[in-house]
Design a protein around this motif. Structure first.
Motif, PDB file in Angstrom:
ATOM      1  N   UNK A 116     -28.275  42.537  45.874  1.00  0.00           N
ATOM      2  CA  UNK A 116     -28.488  42.689  46.984  1.00  0.00           C
ATOM      3  C   UNK A 116     -28.744  43.810  48.287  1.00  0.00           C
ATOM      4  N   UNK A 117     -27.646  44.615  48.116  1.00  0.00           N
ATOM      5  CA  UNK A 117     -26.753  45.351  48.726  1.00  0.00           C
ATOM      6  C   UNK A 117     -27.647  46.360  48.198  1.00  0.00           C
ATOM      7  N   UNK A 118     -27.981  46.637  47.015  1.00  0.00           N
ATOM      8  CA  UNK A 118     -29.316  47.930  47.136  1.00  0.00           C
ATOM      9  C   UNK A 118     -30.098  47.721  46.729  1.00  0.00           C
ATOM     10  N   UNK A 119     -31.131  46.787  46.915  1.00  0.00           N
ATOM     11  CA  UNK A 119     -32.266  46.456  47.106  1.00  0.00           C
ATOM     12  C   UNK A 119     -32.492  46.925  48.478  1.00  0.00           C
ATOM     13  N   UNK A 120     -31.733  46.681  49.294  1.00  0.00           N
ATOM     14  CA  UNK A 120     -31.488  46.702  51.082  1.00  0.00           C
ATOM     15  C   UNK A 120     -31.140  48.177  51.356  1.00  0.00           C
ATOM     16  N   UNK A 121     -30.839  49.073  50.627  1.00  0.00           N
ATOM     17  CA  UNK A 121     -30.845  50.145  50.656  1.00  0.00           C
ATOM     18  C   UNK A 121     -32.150  51.062  50.224  1.00  0.00           C
ATOM     19  N   UNK A 122     -32.202  50.463  49.714  1.00  0.00           N
ATOM     20  CA  UNK A 122     -33.690  51.342  49.187  1.00  0.00           C
ATOM     21  C   UNK A 122     -34.548  51.225  49.799  1.00  0.00           C
ATOM     22  N   UNK A 123     -34.736  51.345  51.515  1.00  0.00           N
ATOM     23  CA  UNK A 123     -35.268  51.302  52.306  1.00  0.00           C
ATOM     24  C   UNK A 123     -35.147  52.852  52.671  1.00  0.00           C
ATOM     25  N   UNK A 124     -33.778  52.617  52.411  1.00  0.00           N
ATOM     26  CA  UNK A 124     -32.624  54.201  52.875  1.00  0.00           C
ATOM     27  C   UNK A 124     -33.102  55.669  52.599  1.00  0.00           C
ATOM     28  N   UNK A 125     -33.634  55.167  51.019  1.00  0.00           N
ATOM     29  CA  UNK A 125     -34.277  56.115  50.060  1.00  0.00           C
ATOM     30  C   UNK A 125     -35.591  56.299  50.909  1.00  0.00           C
ATOM     31  N   UNK A 126     -36.200  55.602  51.440  1.00  0.00           N
ATOM     32  CA  UNK A 126     -37.786  56.481  52.513  1.00  0.00           C
ATOM     33  C   UNK A 126     -37.339  56.948  54.233  1.00  0.00           C
ATOM     34  N   UNK A 127     -36.222  55.941  54.707  1.00  0.00           N
ATOM     35  CA  UNK A 127     -36.517  56.658  56.137  1.00  0.00           C
ATOM     36  C   UNK A 127     -34.642  56.247  56.674  1.00  0.00           C
ATOM     37  N   UNK A 128     -34.021  56.807  57.230  1.00  0.00           N
ATOM     38  CA  UNK A 128     -33.049  56.082  57.678  1.00  0.00           C
ATOM     39  C   UNK A 128     -33.108  55.542  58.584  1.00  0.00           C
ATOM     40  N   UNK A 129     -31.893  54.385  58.430  1.00  0.00           N
ATOM     41  CA  UNK A 129     -31.867  52.645  58.705  1.00  0.00           C
ATOM     42  C   UNK A 129     -31.350  53.571  59.826  1.00  0.00           C
ATOM     43  N   UNK A 130     -31.603  52.030  60.898  1.00  0.00           N
ATOM     44  CA  UNK A 130     -31.769  52.023  62.606  1.00  0.00           C
ATOM     45  C   UNK A 130     -30.982  50.572  62.839  1.00  0.00           C
ATOM     46  N   UNK A 131     -29.878  50.811  63.484  1.00  0.00           N
ATOM     47  CA  UNK A 131     -29.163  48.769  63.452  1.00  0.00           C
ATOM     48  C   UNK A 131     -29.859  48.829  65.254  1.00  0.00           C
ATOM     49  N   UNK A 132     -29.556  47.873  65.527  1.00  0.00           N
ATOM     50  CA  UNK A 132     -29.164  46.241  64.178  1.00  0.00           C
ATOM     51  C   UNK A 132     -30.572  46.408  63.805  1.00  0.00           C
ATOM     52  N   UNK A 133     -30.336  45.730  62.999  1.00  0.00           N
ATOM     53  CA  UNK A 133     -31.665  45.626  61.909  1.00  0.00           C
ATOM     54  C   UNK A 133     -31.842  44.137  61.089  1.00  0.00           C
ATOM     55  N   UNK A 134     -33.094  44.277  60.965  1.00  0.00           N
ATOM     56  CA  UNK A 134     -33.205  42.776  59.799  1.00  0.00           C
ATOM     57  C   UNK A 134     -33.738  43.085  58.899  1.00  0.00           C
ATOM     58  N   UNK A 135     -32.967  42.333  57.699  1.00  0.00           N
ATOM     59  CA  UNK A 135     -33.395  42.677  56.133  1.00  0.00           C
ATOM     60  C   UNK A 135     -34.178  41.508  55.926  1.00  0.00           C
ATOM     61  N   UNK A 136     -35.331  41.768  55.270  1.00  0.00           N
ATOM     62  CA  UNK A 136     -36.247  40.309  54.574  1.00  0.00           C
ATOM     63  C   UNK A 136     -35.877  40.513  53.461  1.00  0.00           C
ATOM     64  N   UNK A 137     -35.121  39.698  52.028  1.00  0.00           N
ATOM     65  CA  UNK A 137     -35.180  40.097  51.228  1.00  0.00           C
ATOM     66  C   UNK A 137     -35.905  38.304  50.470  1.00  0.00           C
TER      67      UNK A 137
END
Length: 339
Positions: A116-137
């Motif tokens: 699931x960490x992988x699925x979340x970080x798939x988004x970092x391959x699109x654009x930088x993550x901005x914290x704090x954030x909310x992931x809907x898995x």
């Protein structure tokens, strides 16, 4: 100049054999996926023993192709990341043992990654993550809301109490006699139909962020059964649209409420169900009314299981100093943990 970090990643948690090479956790140099969907379609779902056998047959060739496409050698690789869990234990072990052997032979650090960490970080391959954030898995095995204050800082604030959303999609598809995997077929039918069947919205505790989909799934099954008993015709497009409307309304409403409560800068969507067009459109519409929050959804190629997402997550874990030993084992019930 700061040296680039190259991570070779392996994903084999279910029915995809995938190897990728990722640079600095953000750039895909190669992402090879050998899918098994056609093999499992005739069974109406993934057969663990069949999945394991296909992984064994595919994994060597997938490794070779990934290195060739990325145009790198083993001496260029800084770490090997591999899905440690959760997943089918037989499938996990194929990828893990291959990664352990290569780590030992080439003396490259090994990094275990939560799927699931992988699925979340798939988004970092699109654009930088901005914290704090909310992931809907949202996937076949998981439905969770994960709050992150920083990289690899995971707090699960809501999860399914029974069926995962992807599992519910597959079971409803089977009820409508649609092929496996059912999610894309339900999504397609829903776009052609209207929300005419009165199906429940399961909110549970209004203050909590947990989910439940087993009651909705049962309501669909009962609707079909009752119509059959009465000799009435079911309109598949409308039933699919009604089912999806119920799912999407609950997912979006709870996500937006959590985003407001936690004051996040970004909402990201992760997992195979993030490919669902109805969910993507509803989230885009909801977020457009809140200019303070950014929405990131991966492209379709990064929604389903792939090794690039494991490479993105593995890079962050590697930079945080996480290392796994050669005694690593498959963990089918692995919990999502912070580093």
């Amino acid at each position: 100049m700061k040296k680039d970090v190259l991570v070779l990643a392996v994903e084999s948690s279910c029915d995809e054999t995938s190897v990728a090479v990722v640079k600095n956790g953000t750039e895909i140099l190669a992402n090879i996926v050998a899918s098994q969907i056609k093999s499992h379609q005739r069974f109406g779902g993934v057969v663990p023993e069949v999945a394991s056998r296909h992984h064994v047959e595919s994994i060597t060739g997938v490794f070779e192709e990934a290195l060739e496409v990325a145009n790198v050698t083993w001496s260029d690789i800084d770490a090997i990341a591999v899905t440690e869990g959760p997943g089918l234990v037989g499938s996990l072990l194929i990828g893990i043992n291959a990664a352990k052997v290569l780590s030992f032979v080439h003396n490259i650090p090994l990094v275990g990654v939560h799927h699931i960490a992988g699925h979340i970080y798939a988004n970092q391959l699109v654009e930088p993550l901005e914290f704090p954030l909310l992931a809907l898995v949202v996937s076949g095995g998981h439905t969770e809301l994960v709050y992150m204050k920083d990289h690899y800082d995971f707090e699960v604030i809501g999860e399914t109490l029974d069926d995962a959303v992807g599992e519910a999609y597959d079971k409803v598809a089977r009820t409508l006699k649609l092929p496996y995997p059912g999610g894309p077929h339900i999504d397609r039918l829903a776009a052609e139909g209207e929300d005419t069947y009165k199906l429940p919205r399961v909110w549970l505790d209004k203050e909590a962020y947990d989910f439940s989909f087993s009651g909705l799934k049962s309501a669909v099954i009962n609707t079909v059964h009752n119509a059959t008993q009465r000799g009435q015709e079911i309109v598949p497009q409308n039933l699919a649209a009604s089912f999806q409307a119920s799912v999407v309304e609950v997912l979006v409403e709870k996500t937006m409420r959590a985003a407001r409560q936690y004051g996040v800068k970004q909402i990201i969507v992760a997992g195979g169900v993030s490919a669902n067009k109805g969910l993507r459109h509803a989230l885009e519409e909801a977020v457009s009314k809140n200019s303070d929050v950014k929405l990131t959804i991966p492209p379709l190629s990064l929604c389903t299981d792939n090794a690039a997402m494991i490479g993105a997550a593995g890079t962050q874990a590697y930079l945080k100093g996480h290392r796994s030993g050669l005694d690593m084992n498959g963990m089918p019930g692995m919990e999502l943990q912070s580093l």
